[in-house]
Enzyme design. Structure first.
Site, mmCIF file in Angstrom:
data_model
loop_
_atom_site.group_PDB
_atom_site.id
_atom_site.type_symbol
_atom_site.label_atom_id
_atom_site.label_comp_id
_atom_site.label_asym_id
_atom_site.label_seq_id
_atom_site.Cartn_x
_atom_site.Cartn_y
_atom_site.Cartn_z
ATOM 1 N N HIS A 90 0.818 -1.217 0.000
ATOM 2 C CA HIS A 90 0.000 0.000 0.000
ATOM 3 C C HIS A 90 0.855 1.270 0.000
ATOM 4 O O HIS A 90 0.365 2.343 -0.351
ATOM 5 C CB HIS A 90 -1.025 -0.010 1.141
ATOM 6 N N GLY B 180 0.819 3.164 -3.145
ATOM 7 C CA GLY B 180 -0.381 3.941 -3.462
ATOM 8 C C GLY B 180 -0.401 5.289 -2.766
ATOM 9 O O GLY B 180 -1.341 6.065 -2.924
ATOM 10 N N GLU C 121 6.580 5.056 13.950
ATOM 11 C CA GLU C 121 5.198 5.051 14.436
ATOM 12 C C GLU C 121 5.225 5.330 15.929
ATOM 13 O O GLU C 121 6.124 4.856 16.633
ATOM 14 C CB GLU C 121 4.536 3.690 14.190
ATOM 15 N N HIS D 84 7.852 -2.129 2.196
ATOM 16 C CA HIS D 84 7.550 -0.714 1.951
ATOM 17 C C HIS D 84 8.822 0.117 1.681
ATOM 18 O O HIS D 84 8.900 0.847 0.696
ATOM 19 C CB HIS D 84 6.825 -0.095 3.142
#
Ligand code: NDP
Ligand SMILES: O=C1O[C@H](COP(=O)(O)O)[C@@H](O)[C@H](O)[C@H]1O
Length: 592
Positions: free
Chosen positions: A275, A278, A313, A337
């Site tokens: 992802h 994207g 994070e 990623h």
């Protein structure tokens, strides 16, 4: 569906798609938003390369784009239908005025489905990006009626695409298109029942296209791919399957997964999602590099002294510890990623924007990466911390984590690319959970200015030469931005310099809602565009790079360095950076 304003860019696009005008200028299309722009690019690229995504190799009927079979006038077809009807005259292209789309969410009761997939489908629907004849089918073992499923989905939908709080009747009309079919994951007859149910919304159309989104644990990927392919493939249109990570745990398990999936699916049918590809800023990376004159000439060892890709994070693995412990941060974030970001960043210019051309270049650069050694890797694990009135749990405090686990929740890695462009340039990657902030960014630190006339002025102001080199930062999230740090004269008498930013902060520059990564990616699957999906040889190369080091870390039981929850991570990452004369940019610029 939304009717288009006469003279608007969408209307121009629609008229063009129906053959009533010449192609609109790209500029006009760009302003309609990412989807329309990509649809345009897709059509451009599809002229060069016919689509091959049909599971059933049947000849394609070519019909002029006219009224839909339910009598809807062409002016009212959805954007996607209007835009793609231009391709109806091309063999192998989807003509949405004549065809249907069903999206089957397998694992419909799960976390990803609720958090990301339904909201993304809804946002695409609200933006008229989905075909007129579109339905969603939830599939899982949990027992639910259609109504209960709609309630379940309804709770996760927000109206991000309009300024109002409500998407009006779109909310209800979207939910009316959602159906639920309970079933087992390895039972072909349950998938057959699903397929029969789907024919209910597919009738009256020439072709029924189906997307299966495998939003399930990897242990059942193959069973589901087998059942879906044998018992629920589209009998008349294409069938595409979105596969979520993790794609194995190492080279061997990835190869096994591929072997198993390839018994049922062709490579063309498979859409392996990462992802991060994207995300808006990642899509912009190739634009920044190849559509501007100023960056590409600097994009090499001649001017760049290091590249940093930083993921942090500010929350731990709470609730996901059981899953996470089997993977760890290197497999969870770095091998996929961050490595995808590096390959896009470092690849040579592709022949064109075709998916295969881009992915060819990404694979090449992955193959040029120097094998990793343990002294170029630092691992850490967060421990609990008492804050003001709050206690933050350590990784091992999670009941789902095995006691004494050595699983890294933080890792920093120094990568090198052995090719003419990047020889000797450290690519420093770090990723961590439970750190001081949530941030993902790419930092490019440039070399010093040779014979800098102002070096004494820079040091006079407490800025050493290292700190005052130019730095290009692409902040992927949050608060998307691209900025370039430059040295500048402080206005006024005298000659004092400081470092300041040429700043492109998206929310200041663009008055648009940025689409979620899943929206972009699902739309690309609908359009058969694989640019942002991972090809199997990319994963082969990525696993070849990381498997030996992961095995070494595990077999040697390397002790992760403990760091407190909410801190900046293990000190070891600074030693790793300083070994290559680098300082982490996020630490230097904590105020940004
Ligand atoms: N959640 C996230 O944020 C992210 C998830 N992913 C990936 O997406 C996929 C789905 O993730 P997520 O939604 O979190 O997964 P879940 O654990 O929520 O599982 C999804 C559904 O699968 C079924 N299921 C769960 N465990 C099993 C099992 N052992 N055997 C059979 N069925 C099971 C359950 O449905 P039921 O019992 O009703 O059949 C569940 O609702 C995974 O591959 C994950 O790695 C990737 C990135 C982020
Ligand atoms: O794939 C994953 O990504 C998320 C981070 O995604 P983001 O879009 O919120 O940045 C990460 O939390 C998770 O551990 C990982 O599996």
């Amino acid at each position: 569906m939304r009717s288009l304003r006469p003279g608007s860019e969408l209307e121009t696009l629609r008229r063009w798609s129906l053959g009533a005008s010449s192609p609109p200028a790209c500029r006009a299309i760009h302003k309609t938003g990412g989807g329309a722009q990509r649809l345009h690019q897709r059509q451009e690229s599809s002229r060069r390369q016919p689509s091959v995504s049909c599971v059933i190799a049947s000849p394609v009927d070519i019909e002029p784009a006219a009224n839909t079979s339910n009598g809807t006038a062409p002016a009212e077809v959805s954007n996607v239908a209007a835009q793609l009807s231009a391709s109806a005259a091309e063999p192998g292209k989807t003509d949405w005025t004549q065809e249907t789309l069903s999206v089957v969410v397998v694992g419909a009761s799960g976390d990803l489905a609720r958090k990301k997939i339904y909201p993304a489908l809804f946002a695409l629907y609200v933006e008229d990006m989905l075909p007129e004849n579109f339905s969603v089918y939830g599939y899982a073992r949990s027992k639910m009626s259609d109504e209960e499923f709609r309630d379940y989905i309804g709770g996760s939908l927000t109206c991000r695409v309009t300024d109002e709080d409500s998407c009006g009747d779109k909310y209800d009309t979207f939910l009316e298109r959602c159906y639920y079919q309970p079933g087992q994951y390895s039972d072909e007859s349950d998938f057959k029942a699903l397929s029969e149910r789907m024919t209910g919304t597919e009738k009256d159309r020439k072709k029924a296209n189906r997307i299966f989104y495998l939003s399930i644990p990897p242990s059942i990927f193959t069973a589901v791919a087998g059942c879906a392919s044998k018992a629920a493939s589209s009998p008349s249109g294409w069938t595409r399957v979105i596969v979520e990570k993790p794609f194995g745990k190492d080279s061997e398990s990835f190869a096994q997964l591929e072997r198993e999936l390839s018994n049922f699916l062709t490579e063309d049918q498979m859409y392996r999602i990462d992802h991060y590809l994207g995300k808006e800023l990642i899509e912009n990376l190739t634009v920044l590099r190849f559509a501007n004159l100023v960056f590409e000439p600097l994009w090499s060892r001649n001017y760049i002294r290091n590249v940093q890709v930083i993921f942090s994070e500010d929350f731990g693995t709470e609730g996901r510890g059981g899953y996470f412990d089997q993977y760890g941060i290197i497999r969870d974030v770095i091998q996929n990623h961050l490595l995808q970001i590096v390959s896009l960043f470092a690849m040579e210019a592709p022949v064109s924007l075709d998916a295969e051309h881009i992915r060819n270049e990404k694979v090449k650069v992955l193959h040029c990466m120097k094998q990793l050694t343990l002294d170029d890797v630092v691992v850490g694990q967060y421990r609990g911390r008492q804050g003001k009135g709050h206690s933050y749990p350590g990784y091992l405090d999670d009941d789902t984590v095995p006691p004494g686990s050595l699983c890294p929740t933080f890792a920093a890695v120094a990568l090198f690319i052995n090719n003419a462009r990047w020889d000797g340039v450290p690519f420093l990657l770090k990723a961590g959970k439970a750190l001081a902030n949530r941030r993902t960014e790419i930092r490019v630190q440039f070399r010093n200015v040779p014979g800098n006339l102002f070096s004494d002025r820079l040091s006079l102001n407490g800025m050493d030469l290292d700190r005052s080199t130019n730095e290009l930062v692409m902040r992927i999230q949050p608060n998307e931005a691209i900025y370039l740090k430059i040295n500048n004269k402080i206005p006024g008498l005298g000659m004092k310099l400081d470092t300041t930013k040429l700043d492109l902060t998206y929310k200041q520059r663009y008055n648009v809602h940025l689409p979620d990564a899943y929206e972009r990616l699902i739309l690309d699957v609908v359009n058969g565009d694989k640019r942002l999906f991972i090809r199997n040889d990319e994963l082969d190369a990525a696993w070849a790079l990381f498997t030996p080091i992961l095995k070494e870390i595990e077999s040697k039981k390397v002790q992760p360095e403990l760091y407190p929850y909410g801190s900046r991570g293990p000190v070891g990452s600074h030693y790793l950076a300083s070994k290559y004369g680098v300082r982490w940019g996020d630490i230097l610029s904590a105020d940004e």
